[in-house]
Design an enzyme around this catalytic site. Structure first.
Site, PDB file in Angstrom:
ATOM      1  N   CYS A  47     -19.675  -8.193   8.489  1.00  0.00           N
ATOM      2  CA  CYS A  47     -20.398  -9.475   8.965  1.00  0.00           C
ATOM      3  C   CYS A  47     -19.663  -9.739  10.522  1.00  0.00           C
ATOM      4  O   CYS A  47     -18.754  -9.251  10.734  1.00  0.00           O
ATOM      5  CB  CYS A  47     -19.906 -10.527   8.276  1.00  0.00           C
ATOM      6  SG  CYS A  47     -20.668 -12.278   8.797  1.00  0.00           S
ATOM      7  N   SER A  49     -18.812 -12.390  11.397  1.00  0.00           N
ATOM      8  CA  SER A  49     -17.669 -13.521  11.381  1.00  0.00           C
ATOM      9  C   SER A  49     -16.154 -12.446  11.194  1.00  0.00           C
ATOM     10  O   SER A  49     -15.265 -12.898  11.910  1.00  0.00           O
ATOM     11  CB  SER A  49     -17.518 -14.318  10.307  1.00  0.00           C
ATOM     12  OG  SER A  49     -18.753 -15.080  10.416  1.00  0.00           O
ATOM     13  N   HIS A  52     -15.296 -11.510  14.729  1.00  0.00           N
ATOM     14  CA  HIS A  52     -14.839 -12.591  15.494  1.00  0.00           C
ATOM     15  C   HIS A  52     -13.207 -12.299  15.587  1.00  0.00           C
ATOM     16  O   HIS A  52     -12.524 -12.769  16.456  1.00  0.00           O
ATOM     17  CB  HIS A  52     -15.142 -13.853  15.036  1.00  0.00           C
ATOM     18  CG  HIS A  52     -16.589 -14.041  15.404  1.00  0.00           C
ATOM     19  ND1 HIS A  52     -17.337 -13.439  16.341  1.00  0.00           N
ATOM     20  CD2 HIS A  52     -17.489 -15.196  14.839  1.00  0.00           C
ATOM     21  CE1 HIS A  52     -18.605 -13.958  16.463  1.00  0.00           C
ATOM     22  NE2 HIS A  52     -18.648 -14.769  15.547  1.00  0.00           N
ATOM     23  N   HIS A  69     -15.512 -10.534   3.587  1.00  0.00           N
ATOM     24  CA  HIS A  69     -15.688 -11.769   2.558  1.00  0.00           C
ATOM     25  C   HIS A  69     -17.340 -11.575   1.952  1.00  0.00           C
ATOM     26  O   HIS A  69     -17.729 -12.586   1.475  1.00  0.00           O
ATOM     27  CB  HIS A  69     -15.705 -12.964   3.611  1.00  0.00           C
ATOM     28  CG  HIS A  69     -16.719 -13.051   4.648  1.00  0.00           C
ATOM     29  ND1 HIS A  69     -16.638 -12.183   5.883  1.00  0.00           N
ATOM     30  CD2 HIS A  69     -17.704 -13.703   5.025  1.00  0.00           C
ATOM     31  CE1 HIS A  69     -17.621 -12.419   6.668  1.00  0.00           C
ATOM     32  NE2 HIS A  69     -18.386 -13.249   5.995  1.00  0.00           N
ATOM     33  N   CYS A 176     -22.634 -13.690   1.756  1.00  0.00           N
ATOM     34  CA  CYS A 176     -22.658 -14.178   3.075  1.00  0.00           C
ATOM     35  C   CYS A 176     -23.865 -14.300   3.914  1.00  0.00           C
ATOM     36  O   CYS A 176     -24.749 -15.261   3.842  1.00  0.00           O
ATOM     37  CB  CYS A 176     -21.531 -13.715   3.885  1.00  0.00           C
ATOM     38  SG  CYS A 176     -21.366 -14.453   5.611  1.00  0.00           S
TER      39      CYS A 176
END
Length: 389
Positions: A47, A49, A52, A69, A176
């Site tokens: 993902c 995220s 990041h 996640h 997610c």
């Protein structure tokens, strides 16, 4: 299982710090304590995220850490007091837990839980300890999940049991990306039949917004991206119109106003690439949340922030954009209460109410995880799924 109650040695992708590639290490995974569950991860998505943290855009994390996640797996063992899960159950880890007891969990208007680790990034279990070690060092947990590992330990409130029929290589996206985008349309914005929608950014989450808008009955779904190569997939998933801001001299909000009789009913900001979010060019071309807000119809349009921004980013909005009637909102995980509604989303998937195959472009091995991140950064993937074992 024979491993119950024992330390498990397995492989995991460990982030030793930002701006470094993940390294595949042998780690030790302790048995679950009371009200915890140890899960064998079968499939986990990469993902934006996660990236990041690797890129340093999110600065609060503790290292070393096992990221990941968005996953699905099978329960290996359970700790004392766990009654609703058993070894062999198929499950999805929940980065937004649901304790069922706090004010948020009891409030039907929010899907958050006071016991989540989003924004705090403590990197521990609820009892403030850890279950991972590597080379004699504690390895931190990531937002209640940590799925870039063959085995993980989760607090019971961060696990959803799902239908045994679910194919885990696809159902993992419900952990997610798909749910975040789809729910932003059907749950957060409450897209109405016959409405006009615009989706800024056509990554995995943005395309899931497109799916949600289509399921909700939107008449016009405008896909907006500076990479026109993404339009074919967006069309396949339900988009009806396509805009590359680089093809227009007008500001993007004016282009969309011309296409929608003065402004779209629902607009979604799903720009997840922080390396371009911070440049002036992307502000002009795609717009940040404030520009997306301007694209909404001034009298009653709704703008939903979906994309995760860097830690340093702040939002500046002209109050007049809101005073005239627009609404600006956001939510995590598509507004769905995780333990209650993830199983229902899996059932909807099995009932063919939406499809996930079109979101998966690569299936990789754990050893290829850094390649998966390169595909993400280069815009060559929608979702790469890491298949464990």
């Amino acid at each position: 299982m024979a491993s119950a109650g024992k330390v498990i040695k397995c492989r995991a992708a460990v982030a030793w710090g930002p701006h470094q590639p993940l390294t595949i290490e042998e780690i030790e995974v302790a048995p679950p304590k009371a009200h915890e569950v140890r899960v064998k991860i079968i499939a986990t998505g990469i993902c934006r995220s996660d990236d990041h943290f690797l890129s340093g855009a999110i600065t609060e994390a503790n290292y070393p850490v096992i990221l990941g996640h968005e996953a699905a797996g099978i329960v290996e063992s359970v700790g004392e007091g766990v009654t609703n899960l058993k070894p062999g159950d198929k499950v999805i880890p929940l980065f937004v837990p649901q304790c069922g007891e706090c004010r948020c969990c009891k409030d039907p208007k929010t899907n958050l839980c006071y016991k989540n680790d989003i924004g705090k990034y403590k990197g521990t279990m609820l009892d403030n300890t850890n279950r991972f070690t590597c080379k004699g060092k504690i390895i931190y947990n990531f937002i209640s999940t940590s799925t870039f590992t063959e085995y993980t330990v989760l607090d019971e409130i961060a696990v959803a049991k799902i239908d045994d029929r679910a194919p885990l290589d696809k159902a993992c996206l419900i952990g997610c990306g798909f749910t975040t985008g789809y729910g932003s349309a059907v749950r957060v914005a409450k897209v109405e039949p016959g409405s006009t929608c615009a989706v800024f950014g056509l990554g995995g989450v943005g395309l899931s917004v497109v799916i949600g808008c289509k399921v909700a009955g939107a008449a016009k779904i405008i896909a907006v991206d500076i990479n026109s190569d993404k339009f074919a997939k967006a069309k396949e998933l339900g988009a009806t119109h396509f805009v590359n801001p680089k093809d227009h001299k007008k500001p993007i909000d004016e282009v969309l106003a011309d296409m929608s009789n003065g402004g779209v009913d629902f607009v979604f900001e799903v720009i997840g690439n922080t390396s371009v979010m911070s440049t002036n060019m992307i502000t002009e071309l795609l717009g940040l949340p404030a520009s997306a807000l301007k694209s909404a119809f001034f009298g009653s349009g709704t703008s939903v922030i979906v994309g995760l921004a860097p830690s340093s980013d702040m939002l500046s909005v002209d109050p007049m954009l809101l005073l005239t009637g627009r609404t600006m909102k956001g939510a995590v995980f598509g507004g769905f209460k995780s333990k209650d509604e993830v199983p229902k989303l899996v059932e909807d998937f099995l009932a063919n109410k939406f499809e996930l195959d079109g979101l998966i472009t690569h299936k990789l091995k754990l050893d290829e995880i850094n390649e998966g991140f390169e595909y993400l950064r280069a815009g060559k993937s929608i979702r790469s799924v890491i298949m464990m074992g």
